[in-house]
Design a protein around this motif. Structure first.
Motif, PDB file in Angstrom:
ATOM      1  N   GLU A  70      -2.402  -3.071 -10.047  1.00 13.95           N
ATOM      2  CA  GLU A  70      -2.388  -1.813  -9.292  1.00 13.95           C
ATOM      3  C   GLU A  70      -3.747  -1.145  -9.360  1.00 13.95           C
ATOM      4  O   GLU A  70      -4.386  -1.103 -10.415  1.00 13.95           O
ATOM      5  CB  GLU A  70      -1.308  -0.893  -9.859  1.00 13.95           C
ATOM      6  CG  GLU A  70      -1.170   0.427  -9.122  1.00 13.95           C
ATOM      7  CD  GLU A  70       0.039   1.227  -9.621  1.00 13.95           C
ATOM      8  OE1 GLU A  70       1.154   0.904  -9.207  1.00 13.95           O
ATOM      9  OE2 GLU A  70      -0.160   2.146 -10.443  1.00 13.95           O
ATOM     10  N   LYS A  71      -4.163  -0.598  -8.222  1.00 12.70           N
ATOM     11  CA  LYS A  71      -5.459   0.075  -8.169  1.00 12.70           C
ATOM     12  C   LYS A  71      -5.383   1.337  -7.317  1.00 12.70           C
ATOM     13  O   LYS A  71      -4.894   1.309  -6.191  1.00 12.70           O
ATOM     14  CB  LYS A  71      -6.528  -0.866  -7.585  1.00 12.70           C
ATOM     15  CG  LYS A  71      -7.923  -0.252  -7.528  1.00 12.70           C
ATOM     16  CD  LYS A  71      -8.940  -1.243  -7.007  1.00 12.70           C
ATOM     17  CE  LYS A  71     -10.343  -0.635  -6.971  1.00 12.70           C
ATOM     18  NZ  LYS A  71     -11.348  -1.603  -6.470  1.00 12.70           N
ATOM     19  N   TYR A  72      -5.852   2.452  -7.868  1.00 14.21           N
ATOM     20  CA  TYR A  72      -5.964   3.703  -7.121  1.00 14.21           C
ATOM     21  C   TYR A  72      -7.276   3.685  -6.341  1.00 14.21           C
ATOM     22  O   TYR A  72      -8.291   3.175  -6.818  1.00 14.21           O
ATOM     23  CB  TYR A  72      -5.987   4.900  -8.067  1.00 14.21           C
ATOM     24  CG  TYR A  72      -4.627   5.347  -8.553  1.00 14.21           C
ATOM     25  CD1 TYR A  72      -4.058   6.523  -8.080  1.00 14.21           C
ATOM     26  CD2 TYR A  72      -3.907   4.602  -9.478  1.00 14.21           C
ATOM     27  CE1 TYR A  72      -2.814   6.949  -8.520  1.00 14.21           C
ATOM     28  CE2 TYR A  72      -2.659   5.008  -9.929  1.00 14.21           C
ATOM     29  CZ  TYR A  72      -2.127   6.189  -9.441  1.00 14.21           C
ATOM     30  OH  TYR A  72      -0.893   6.596  -9.877  1.00 14.21           O
ATOM     31  N   SER A  73      -7.247   4.246  -5.135  1.00 13.11           N
ATOM     32  CA  SER A  73      -8.449   4.217  -4.308  1.00 13.11           C
ATOM     33  C   SER A  73      -8.398   5.332  -3.268  1.00 13.11           C
ATOM     34  O   SER A  73      -7.330   5.830  -2.897  1.00 13.11           O
ATOM     35  CB  SER A  73      -8.564   2.859  -3.603  1.00 13.11           C
ATOM     36  OG  SER A  73      -9.623   2.852  -2.676  1.00 13.11           O
ATOM     37  N   THR A  87       0.825  -1.206   0.000  1.00 11.23           N
ATOM     38  CA  THR A  87       0.000   0.000   0.000  1.00 11.23           C
ATOM     39  C   THR A  87       0.862   1.259   0.000  1.00 11.23           C
ATOM     40  O   THR A  87       1.816   1.373   0.763  1.00 11.23           O
ATOM     41  CB  THR A  87      -0.934   0.024   1.224  1.00 11.23           C
ATOM     42  OG1 THR A  87      -1.755  -1.157   1.219  1.00 11.23           O
ATOM     43  CG2 THR A  87      -1.818   1.254   1.200  1.00 11.23           C
ATOM     44  N   PHE A  88       0.497   2.208  -0.865  1.00 14.39           N
ATOM     45  CA  PHE A  88       1.152   3.512  -0.949  1.00 14.39           C
ATOM     46  C   PHE A  88       0.112   4.585  -0.643  1.00 14.39           C
ATOM     47  O   PHE A  88      -1.087   4.381  -0.822  1.00 14.39           O
ATOM     48  CB  PHE A  88       1.710   3.770  -2.348  1.00 14.39           C
ATOM     49  CG  PHE A  88       2.674   2.720  -2.852  1.00 14.39           C
ATOM     50  CD1 PHE A  88       4.047   2.912  -2.750  1.00 14.39           C
ATOM     51  CD2 PHE A  88       2.208   1.547  -3.434  1.00 14.39           C
ATOM     52  CE1 PHE A  88       4.940   1.965  -3.226  1.00 14.39           C
ATOM     53  CE2 PHE A  88       3.097   0.588  -3.912  1.00 14.39           C
ATOM     54  CZ  PHE A  88       4.459   0.804  -3.805  1.00 14.39           C
ATOM     55  N   HIS A 107      -2.926   0.534  -4.277  1.00 11.33           N
ATOM     56  CA  HIS A 107      -2.776  -0.843  -3.799  1.00 11.33           C
ATOM     57  C   HIS A 107      -2.175  -1.702  -4.913  1.00 11.33           C
ATOM     58  O   HIS A 107      -2.670  -1.702  -6.046  1.00 11.33           O
ATOM     59  CB  HIS A 107      -4.127  -1.417  -3.390  1.00 11.33           C
ATOM     60  CG  HIS A 107      -4.785  -0.652  -2.279  1.00 11.33           C
ATOM     61  ND1 HIS A 107      -4.472  -0.835  -0.958  1.00 11.33           N
ATOM     62  CD2 HIS A 107      -5.733   0.323  -2.309  1.00 11.33           C
ATOM     63  CE1 HIS A 107      -5.197  -0.024  -0.216  1.00 11.33           C
ATOM     64  NE2 HIS A 107      -5.970   0.698  -1.008  1.00 11.33           N
ATOM     65  N   ARG A 108      -1.107  -2.396  -4.585  1.00  8.33           N
ATOM     66  CA  ARG A 108      -0.505  -3.342  -5.521  1.00  8.33           C
ATOM     67  C   ARG A 108      -0.629  -4.747  -4.950  1.00  8.33           C
ATOM     68  O   ARG A 108      -0.328  -4.976  -3.770  1.00  8.33           O
ATOM     69  CB  ARG A 108       0.968  -3.013  -5.761  1.00  8.33           C
ATOM     70  CG  ARG A 108       1.201  -1.762  -6.583  1.00  8.33           C
ATOM     71  CD  ARG A 108       2.688  -1.485  -6.763  1.00  8.33           C
ATOM     72  NE  ARG A 108       2.914  -0.253  -7.528  1.00  8.33           N
ATOM     73  CZ  ARG A 108       4.097   0.302  -7.717  1.00  8.33           C
ATOM     74  NH1 ARG A 108       5.182  -0.268  -7.182  1.00  8.33           N
ATOM     75  NH2 ARG A 108       4.229   1.409  -8.408  1.00  8.33           N
ATOM     76  N   THR A 109      -1.035  -5.679  -5.784  1.00  6.05           N
ATOM     77  CA  THR A 109      -1.175  -7.060  -5.338  1.00  6.05           C
ATOM     78  C   THR A 109      -0.948  -7.996  -6.513  1.00  6.05           C
ATOM     79  O   THR A 109      -0.651  -7.559  -7.623  1.00  6.05           O
ATOM     80  CB  THR A 109      -2.568  -7.286  -4.721  1.00  6.05           C
ATOM     81  OG1 THR A 109      -2.605  -8.556  -4.071  1.00  6.05           O
ATOM     82  CG2 THR A 109      -3.659  -7.200  -5.778  1.00  6.05           C
ATOM     83  N   LEU A 111      -8.159   2.947   2.394  1.00  7.84           N
ATOM     84  CA  LEU A 111      -6.996   2.179   2.831  1.00  7.84           C
ATOM     85  C   LEU A 111      -7.298   0.689   2.800  1.00  7.84           C
ATOM     86  O   LEU A 111      -6.472  -0.110   2.357  1.00  7.84           O
ATOM     87  CB  LEU A 111      -6.592   2.604   4.257  1.00  7.84           C
ATOM     88  CG  LEU A 111      -5.541   1.735   4.961  1.00  7.84           C
ATOM     89  CD1 LEU A 111      -4.243   1.687   4.166  1.00  7.84           C
ATOM     90  CD2 LEU A 111      -5.284   2.245   6.370  1.00  7.84           C
ATOM     91  N   PHE A 112      -8.467   0.329   3.269  1.00  3.95           N
ATOM     92  CA  PHE A 112      -8.853  -1.075   3.312  1.00  3.95           C
ATOM     93  C   PHE A 112      -9.642  -1.397   2.050  1.00  3.95           C
ATOM     94  O   PHE A 112     -10.844  -1.197   1.977  1.00  3.95           O
ATOM     95  CB  PHE A 112      -9.665  -1.361   4.576  1.00  3.95           C
ATOM     96  CG  PHE A 112      -8.972  -0.891   5.831  1.00  3.95           C
ATOM     97  CD1 PHE A 112      -7.890  -1.580   6.343  1.00  3.95           C
ATOM     98  CD2 PHE A 112      -9.400   0.269   6.472  1.00  3.95           C
ATOM     99  CE1 PHE A 112      -7.241  -1.133   7.493  1.00  3.95           C
ATOM    100  CE2 PHE A 112      -8.760   0.723   7.625  1.00  3.95           C
ATOM    101  CZ  PHE A 112      -7.677   0.018   8.132  1.00  3.95           C
ATOM    102  N   GLU A 113      -8.932  -1.872   1.053  1.00  5.59           N
ATOM    103  CA  GLU A 113      -9.499  -2.077  -0.285  1.00  5.59           C
ATOM    104  C   GLU A 113      -9.273  -3.509  -0.732  1.00  5.59           C
ATOM    105  O   GLU A 113      -8.211  -4.095  -0.504  1.00  5.59           O
ATOM    106  CB  GLU A 113      -8.828  -1.124  -1.275  1.00  5.59           C
ATOM    107  CG  GLU A 113      -9.351  -1.216  -2.705  1.00  5.59           C
ATOM    108  CD  GLU A 113     -10.731  -0.599  -2.866  1.00  5.59           C
ATOM    109  OE1 GLU A 113     -11.697  -1.395  -2.898  1.00  5.59           O
ATOM    110  OE2 GLU A 113     -10.839   0.634  -2.970  1.00  5.59           O
ATOM    111  N   THR A 114     -10.289  -4.082  -1.366  1.00 16.65           N
ATOM    112  CA  THR A 114     -10.160  -5.413  -1.960  1.00 16.65           C
ATOM    113  C   THR A 114      -9.850  -5.259  -3.441  1.00 16.65           C
ATOM    114  O   THR A 114     -10.577  -4.581  -4.164  1.00 16.65           O
ATOM    115  CB  THR A 114     -11.464  -6.222  -1.797  1.00 16.65           C
ATOM    116  OG1 THR A 114     -11.758  -6.349  -0.405  1.00 16.65           O
ATOM    117  CG2 THR A 114     -11.306  -7.613  -2.412  1.00 16.65           C
TER     118      THR A 114
END
Length: 342
Positions: free
Chosen positions: A187-190, A160-161, A171-173, A193-196
């Motif tokens: 990668e997903k911008y959001s 998380t950045f 979020h990178r996963t 903080l707590f993101e699926t």
């Protein structure tokens, strides 16, 4: 630092502080001075020759801004303290959240940190039963991070950045590392903080390219001589190995994927068809080549074990592994490439 104690022993944010008041450091209790300017955000600083070891004075504007923005965001999830000192371990997380009976330390990391220091901080929080969340700043985000650096901060497969200039989390996963390529990820911008993040398990491997790349390494003599010699003594050539060794994607290995997979096949051959070995003994051999903590090592090794089961090389029976059959090697690289091109 952006928080200090006033004469009434109350926490005061630098942004709300009045210039002519007296303030002390929450950690060492020494006097601090309120600073403000056109370039850097308002903050408290120790006087020269201070011996305080708890608070750092080299925070960047990005770190200060990000910490404040995170505090405002996280206040919706629990009671937030900025730069709260934990005297039992002499640590001061950027943010400390109280959520019911649970404490969560939020570390907003913008500068490099050694693995030793990171482990010490994590161990300190663990000793106090405090969960910790590491959030990385912009400098980490723009860099091409190595596998070792990623593994430092990887939590449950997620990195998380937080970028204060756009006030968003990234979020990178789903980290993967194909041989001869850079680390890949989703990668997903959001704003959360707590993101699926949806995980894509589809493999996209150019097998023919993998074979040719490995062939070039052999020509350049850049392959571990031990494995080349081992195969040669058994009248085998590396390039004639089963196609399965070129389908590797596992992230966090100390050796290439093809090498890790090759070793797993050689281990199966060593055990022998019809023979049984305890699963832990099998996994231990694989874990020797995985970076990261114990949990990550086991996770990656179990993933490879699952692939071996899917290939029907082995069968899992409770805590044991039964070798069902050994894979066939090709007679030549031409035969092997012919299978790829079909």
């Amino acid at each position: 630092m952006i928080i200090a104690l006033n004469d009434n022993q109350e926490y005061v944010k630098a942004a709300d502080a009045i210039k002519n008041q007296q303030f002390v450091c929450p950690g060492c209790k020494e006097k601090v001075i309120l600073k403000s300017g056109d370039i850097k955000q308002k903050h408290f600083a120790h006087y020269a020759k201070s011996t305080c070891e708890t608070f750092s004075e080299n925070e960047t504007t990005q770190h200060l801004a990000g910490k404040l923005q995170l505090a405002i965001y996280l206040q919706h999830f629990g009671d937030i303290k900025i730069e709260a000192v934990i005297p039992e371990i002499n640590q001061r997380p950027d943010l400390l959240m109280q959520r019911g009976h649970r404490q969560i330390a939020i570390e907003y990391q913008c500068s490099p940190i050694s693995q030793k220091k990171l482990d010490q901080r994590n161990a300190g929080y663990k000793s106090q039963n405090i969960h910790v969340i590491w959030i990385l700043g912009n400098d980490y985000y723009v860099k091409n991070m190595t596998q070792t650096t990623i593994l430092k901060f990887l939590m449950q497969g997620n990195l998380t950045f937080y970028l204060p200039n756009v006030e968003k989390f990234i979020h990178r996963t789903n980290f993967k590392k194909y041989d001869f390529e850079r680390v890949s990820y989703i990668e997903k911008y959001s704003h959360q903080l707590f993101e699926t993040v949806t995980v894509d398990d589809k493999l996209q491997i150019n097998i023919q390219k993998q074979i040719y790349k490995l062939q070039n390494l052999l020509i350049q003599k850049r392959i571990d001589e031990k494995i080349v010699r081992y195969l040669y003594q058994r009248q085998r050539l590396l390039l004639n190995a089963p196609l399965w060794i070129h389908q590797g994607w596992h992230f966090g290995l100390s050796i290439p994927n093809w090498h890790w997979r090759m070793l797993s096949l050689l281990l199966i051959e060593y055990i022998g068809v019809g023979n049984v070995v305890h699963q832990d003994a099998f996994l231990t051999k694989l874990e020797n080549y995985v970076l990261g903590d114990k949990e990550f090592k086991k996770q990656q090794s179990m993933s490879l074990l699952k692939e071996l089961v899917q290939q029907k090389y082995i069968v899992q029976k409770e805590q044991y592994v039964l070798v069902k059959h050994v894979p066939l090697w090709y007679e030549s690289i031409q035969e092997k490439l012919g299978k790829v091109r079909k």
